[in-house]
Design a protein around this motif. Structure first.
Motif, PDB file in Angstrom:
ATOM      1  N   GLY A   1      34.465 -18.771  21.042  1.00 26.96           N
ATOM      2  CA  GLY A   1      35.173 -17.672  21.690  1.00 26.96           C
ATOM      3  C   GLY A   1      36.387 -18.135  22.461  1.00 26.96           C
ATOM      4  O   GLY A   1      37.366 -17.395  22.618  1.00 26.96           O
TER       5      GLY A   1
ATOM      6  N   ILE B   1      27.991 -17.187  22.936  1.00 21.38           N
ATOM      7  CA  ILE B   1      27.027 -16.437  23.745  1.00 21.38           C
ATOM      8  C   ILE B   1      27.742 -15.300  24.476  1.00 21.38           C
ATOM      9  O   ILE B   1      27.133 -14.330  24.890  1.00 21.38           O
ATOM     10  CB  ILE B   1      26.296 -17.395  24.723  1.00 21.38           C
ATOM     11  CG1 ILE B   1      25.004 -16.770  25.234  1.00 21.38           C
ATOM     12  CG2 ILE B   1      27.211 -17.843  25.853  1.00 21.38           C
ATOM     13  CD1 ILE B   1      24.075 -17.764  25.903  1.00 21.38           C
ATOM     14  N   ASP B   2      29.049 -15.442  24.607  1.00 21.32           N
ATOM     15  CA  ASP B   2      29.873 -14.451  25.287  1.00 21.32           C
ATOM     16  C   ASP B   2      30.437 -13.450  24.273  1.00 21.32           C
ATOM     17  O   ASP B   2      31.306 -13.790  23.475  1.00 21.32           O
ATOM     18  CB  ASP B   2      31.006 -15.175  26.026  1.00 21.32           C
ATOM     19  CG  ASP B   2      31.838 -14.230  26.869  1.00 21.32           C
ATOM     20  OD1 ASP B   2      31.736 -14.304  28.098  1.00 21.32           O
ATOM     21  OD2 ASP B   2      32.590 -13.414  26.284  1.00 21.32           O
TER      22      ASP B   2
ATOM     23  N   ASN C   1      30.023 -27.133  18.400  1.00 23.81           N
ATOM     24  CA  ASN C   1      30.940 -27.265  19.532  1.00 23.81           C
ATOM     25  C   ASN C   1      30.386 -26.682  20.830  1.00 23.81           C
ATOM     26  O   ASN C   1      30.745 -27.137  21.906  1.00 23.81           O
ATOM     27  CB  ASN C   1      32.259 -26.559  19.162  1.00 23.81           C
ATOM     28  CG  ASN C   1      33.143 -26.319  20.364  1.00 23.81           C
ATOM     29  OD1 ASN C   1      33.837 -27.229  20.820  1.00 23.81           O
ATOM     30  ND2 ASN C   1      33.114 -25.109  20.917  1.00 23.81           N
ATOM     31  N   ALA C   2      29.479 -25.687  20.740  1.00 27.88           N
ATOM     32  CA  ALA C   2      29.004 -25.020  21.959  1.00 27.88           C
ATOM     33  C   ALA C   2      28.421 -26.058  22.914  1.00 27.88           C
ATOM     34  O   ALA C   2      27.623 -26.903  22.515  1.00 27.88           O
ATOM     35  CB  ALA C   2      27.942 -23.976  21.608  1.00 27.88           C
TER      36      ALA C   2
ATOM     37  N   ILE D   1      30.524 -32.204  18.358  1.00 30.58           N
ATOM     38  CA  ILE D   1      31.438 -32.512  19.470  1.00 30.58           C
ATOM     39  C   ILE D   1      30.622 -33.172  20.581  1.00 30.58           C
ATOM     40  O   ILE D   1      29.900 -32.500  21.332  1.00 30.58           O
ATOM     41  CB  ILE D   1      32.140 -31.241  20.020  1.00 30.58           C
ATOM     42  CG1 ILE D   1      32.703 -30.371  18.896  1.00 30.58           C
ATOM     43  CG2 ILE D   1      33.238 -31.643  21.016  1.00 30.58           C
ATOM     44  CD1 ILE D   1      33.873 -30.911  18.142  1.00 30.58           C
TER      45      ILE D   1
ATOM     46  N   PRO E   1      35.657 -36.407  22.554  1.00 31.69           N
ATOM     47  CA  PRO E   1      36.879 -36.094  23.301  1.00 31.69           C
ATOM     48  C   PRO E   1      36.834 -36.727  24.691  1.00 31.69           C
ATOM     49  O   PRO E   1      35.753 -36.955  25.259  1.00 31.69           O
ATOM     50  CB  PRO E   1      36.847 -34.563  23.413  1.00 31.69           C
ATOM     51  CG  PRO E   1      35.876 -34.102  22.375  1.00 31.69           C
ATOM     52  CD  PRO E   1      34.869 -35.200  22.254  1.00 31.69           C
ATOM     53  N   GLY E   2      38.036 -36.963  25.215  1.00 27.03           N
ATOM     54  CA  GLY E   2      38.139 -37.448  26.606  1.00 27.03           C
ATOM     55  C   GLY E   2      38.241 -36.258  27.536  1.00 27.03           C
ATOM     56  O   GLY E   2      37.324 -35.441  27.611  1.00 27.03           O
TER      57      GLY E   2
ATOM     58  N   ILE F   1      39.993 -32.936  28.272  1.00 31.63           N
ATOM     59  CA  ILE F   1      40.768 -31.939  27.529  1.00 31.63           C
ATOM     60  C   ILE F   1      40.969 -30.679  28.374  1.00 31.63           C
ATOM     61  O   ILE F   1      40.021 -30.207  29.038  1.00 31.63           O
ATOM     62  CB  ILE F   1      40.033 -31.545  26.211  1.00 31.63           C
ATOM     63  CG1 ILE F   1      39.543 -32.795  25.439  1.00 31.63           C
ATOM     64  CG2 ILE F   1      40.926 -30.664  25.324  1.00 31.63           C
ATOM     65  CD1 ILE F   1      40.602 -33.770  25.000  1.00 31.63           C
TER      66      ILE F   1
ATOM     67  N   THR G   1      40.791 -27.217  29.154  1.00 28.81           N
ATOM     68  CA  THR G   1      40.106 -25.983  28.718  1.00 28.81           C
ATOM     69  C   THR G   1      39.494 -25.321  29.966  1.00 28.81           C
ATOM     70  O   THR G   1      39.490 -25.929  31.048  1.00 28.81           O
ATOM     71  CB  THR G   1      38.926 -26.290  27.756  1.00 28.81           C
ATOM     72  OG1 THR G   1      37.876 -26.922  28.503  1.00 28.81           O
ATOM     73  CG2 THR G   1      39.328 -27.155  26.579  1.00 28.81           C
TER      74      THR G   1
ATOM     75  N   THR H   1      37.257 -27.712  31.992  1.00 26.80           N
ATOM     76  CA  THR H   1      37.838 -28.692  32.918  1.00 26.80           C
ATOM     77  C   THR H   1      38.669 -28.016  34.007  1.00 26.80           C
ATOM     78  O   THR H   1      38.995 -28.646  35.011  1.00 26.80           O
ATOM     79  CB  THR H   1      38.689 -29.733  32.153  1.00 26.80           C
ATOM     80  OG1 THR H   1      39.533 -29.043  31.230  1.00 26.80           O
ATOM     81  CG2 THR H   1      37.826 -30.724  31.423  1.00 26.80           C
TER      82      THR H   1
HETATM   83  N1  LIG Z   1      36.994 -30.002  27.877  1.00 27.05           N
HETATM   84  C1  LIG Z   1      36.726 -31.286  27.827  1.00 27.05           C
HETATM   85  O1  LIG Z   1      37.354 -32.113  28.512  1.00 27.05           O
HETATM   86  C2  LIG Z   1      35.658 -31.803  26.909  1.00 27.05           C
HETATM   87  C3  LIG Z   1      35.521 -33.184  26.773  1.00 27.05           C
HETATM   88  C4  LIG Z   1      34.555 -33.694  25.932  1.00 27.05           C
HETATM   89  C5  LIG Z   1      33.724 -32.836  25.230  1.00 27.05           C
HETATM   90  N2  LIG Z   1      33.873 -31.495  25.392  1.00 27.05           N
HETATM   91  C6  LIG Z   1      32.955 -30.654  24.630  1.00 27.05           C
HETATM   92  O2  LIG Z   1      33.698 -29.762  23.824  1.00 27.05           O
HETATM   93  C7  LIG Z   1      32.937 -28.574  23.613  1.00 27.05           C
HETATM   94  C8  LIG Z   1      33.789 -27.368  23.991  1.00 27.05           C
HETATM   95  O3  LIG Z   1      34.136 -27.488  25.350  1.00 27.05           O
HETATM   96  P1  LIG Z   1      35.299 -26.632  26.053  1.00 27.05           P
HETATM   97  O4  LIG Z   1      35.985 -27.547  26.986  1.00 27.05           O
HETATM   98  O5  LIG Z   1      36.060 -25.873  25.051  1.00 27.05           O
HETATM   99  O6  LIG Z   1      34.371 -25.669  26.937  1.00 27.05           O
HETATM  100  P2  LIG Z   1      34.464 -24.114  27.246  1.00 27.05           P
HETATM  101  O7  LIG Z   1      33.523 -23.895  28.359  1.00 27.05           O
HETATM  102  O8  LIG Z   1      35.874 -23.683  27.403  1.00 27.05           O
HETATM  103  O9  LIG Z   1      33.904 -23.460  25.891  1.00 27.05           O
HETATM  104  C9  LIG Z   1      32.554 -23.566  25.517  1.00 27.05           C
HETATM  105  C10 LIG Z   1      32.157 -22.317  24.757  1.00 27.05           C
HETATM  106  O10 LIG Z   1      30.766 -22.426  24.419  1.00 27.05           O
HETATM  107  C11 LIG Z   1      30.148 -21.173  24.693  1.00 27.05           C
HETATM  108  N3  LIG Z   1      28.718 -21.350  24.958  1.00 27.05           N
HETATM  109  C12 LIG Z   1      28.138 -21.787  26.105  1.00 27.05           C
HETATM  110  N4  LIG Z   1      26.808 -21.774  25.978  1.00 27.05           N
HETATM  111  C13 LIG Z   1      26.531 -21.310  24.735  1.00 27.05           C
HETATM  112  C14 LIG Z   1      25.333 -21.056  24.020  1.00 27.05           C
HETATM  113  N5  LIG Z   1      24.133 -21.259  24.580  1.00 27.05           N
HETATM  114  N6  LIG Z   1      25.425 -20.591  22.745  1.00 27.05           N
HETATM  115  C15 LIG Z   1      26.629 -20.348  22.174  1.00 27.05           C
HETATM  116  N7  LIG Z   1      27.804 -20.564  22.815  1.00 27.05           N
HETATM  117  C16 LIG Z   1      27.748 -21.035  24.071  1.00 27.05           C
HETATM  118  C17 LIG Z   1      30.896 -20.642  25.907  1.00 27.05           C
HETATM  119  O11 LIG Z   1      30.713 -19.234  26.077  1.00 27.05           O
HETATM  120  C18 LIG Z   1      32.324 -21.036  25.584  1.00 27.05           C
HETATM  121  O12 LIG Z   1      32.992 -20.054  24.826  1.00 27.05           O
HETATM  122  C19 LIG Z   1      31.678 -28.715  24.467  1.00 27.05           C
HETATM  123  O13 LIG Z   1      30.615 -29.186  23.667  1.00 27.05           O
HETATM  124  C20 LIG Z   1      32.076 -29.774  25.472  1.00 27.05           C
HETATM  125  O14 LIG Z   1      30.963 -30.464  25.980  1.00 27.05           O
HETATM  126  C21 LIG Z   1      34.811 -30.951  26.205  1.00 27.05           C
END
Ligand SMILES: NC(=O)c1ccc[n+]([C@@H]2O[C@H](COP(=O)([O-])OP(=O)(O)OC[C@H]3O[C@@H](n4cnc5c(N)ncnc54)[C@H](O)[C@@H]3O)[C@@H](O)[C@H]2O)c1
Length: 253
Positions: free
Chosen positions: A19, A42-43, A95-96, A145, A189-190, A192, A194, A197
């Motif tokens: 999403g 989930i959203d 990715n979730a 991820i 990923p390091g 990022i 979003t 963060t």
């Molecule tokens: N942002 C970073 O720096 C970073 C770094 C390393 C890894 N990651 C990983 O990348 C992935 C995406 O992260 P992001 O930064 O885009 O986060 P984000 O919070 O912006 O997005 C995560 C999405 O997952 C959804 N979600 C949460 N729980 C859920 C569930 N139970 N079922 C289905 N969907 C669900 C959320 O509603 C959201 O839309 C994650 O796995 C995160 O751990 C992010």
């Protein structure tokens, strides 16, 4: 090497948690090369809006499904909808993910379980259902991820354990599923930019950026581009069980 991604046109790609954030960017990149996309989150609001936006912009078929990756019945319902709508499932991007940070000595079991359930068990549930479809096709790609936090980070014992667990799962599935024509890889990923963060206080973010050799936070598209590479057999067909770090050179936090 003209249009290296043409093989993805018309394929079906499922991105969990798509999403917003990194998942949304991954979905957009696949749609840009003509793949049909299952947006699941989930959203409800972000899933529906993102699916409509992508269908309008890239003229591909999208399916929006509200589901919780940590809930087995919800994941079964998601895969039932995918099978009703599409003839194949070609790519799964797990990715979730969530964070629920806290120092280990004060961590609540609830906080531990929630992060493991979504980040690790959610990937197990989706990968198992996807592998049942892909093994019949004798083709498919899964990309998990993880995070550089798999290497350990104070305040993130639950998240780090979940992301390190994903690496073991990736390597094991790569070995088990290779004979069925399925490749499985992970990215770490390091830091990022979003909504995940955005929660980190500004001062701490600046300090973290000062440790990144390439001098900036990553963007969601930095991850999405690597995912496209790992999903494209003509580019990465001999890569399975690999972990690709995408961190601007940051190896720990
Ligand atoms: N942002 C970073 O720096 C970073 C770094 C390393 C890894 N990651 C990983 O990348 C992935 C995406 O992260 P992001 O930064 O885009 O986060 P984000 O919070 O912006 O997005 C995560 C999405 O997952 C959804 N979600 C949460 N729980 C859920 C569930 N139970 N079922 C289905 N969907 C669900 C959320 O509603 C959201 O839309 C994650 O796995 C995160 O751990 C992010």
């Amino acid at each position: 090497m003209e249009n290296v991604f043409s093989e993805l046109k018309g394929k079906t790609v499922l991105v969990t948690g798509s999403g917003r954030g990194i998942g949304k960017s991954i979905a957009e990149h696949f749609a840009a090369v003509g793949a049909n996309i299952v947006i699941t989150d989930i959203d409800e609001a972000t899933a529906a809006t993102t699916a409509t936006e992508i269908a309008d912009r890239y003229k591909v078929q999208t399916l929006s499904v509200v589901s919780d990756v940590s809930d087995e019945a919800s994941v079964d319902a998601l895969f039932a909808k995918i099978s009703e709508t599409f003839a194949t499932l070609d790519v799964l991007v797990n990715n979730a993910g969530i964070t629920m940070d806290g120092l280990f000595i004060r961590m609540k079991t609830e906080q531990w379980k929630k992060v493991i359930d979504i980040n690790l068990t959610g990937t197990y549930l989706c990968s198992q259902r996807a592998s049942n479809i892909m093994r019949k096709q004798r083709s498919g790609v899964m990309i998990n991820i993880s995070s550089i936090v798999a290497m350990g980070n104070p305040g993130q014992a639950n998240y780090s354990a979940s992301k390190a667990g994903l690496l073991g799962l990736t390597r094991t599935l790569a070995k088990e599923l290779a004979p069925m024509g399925i490749r499985v890889n992970a990215v770490t990923p390091g830091f990022i930019h979003t909504p995940m963060t955005d929660k980190i206080p500004e001062k701490r973010r600046e300090e973290m950026v000062s440790h990144i050799p390439l001098g900036r936070m990553g963007k969601p598209e930095d991850i999405a581009k690597a995912i496209l590479f790992l999903a494209t057999n003509s580019l990465s067909g001999y890569i399975t069980g690999a972990v690709l770090e995408i961190s601007g050179g940051l190896t720990g936090l």
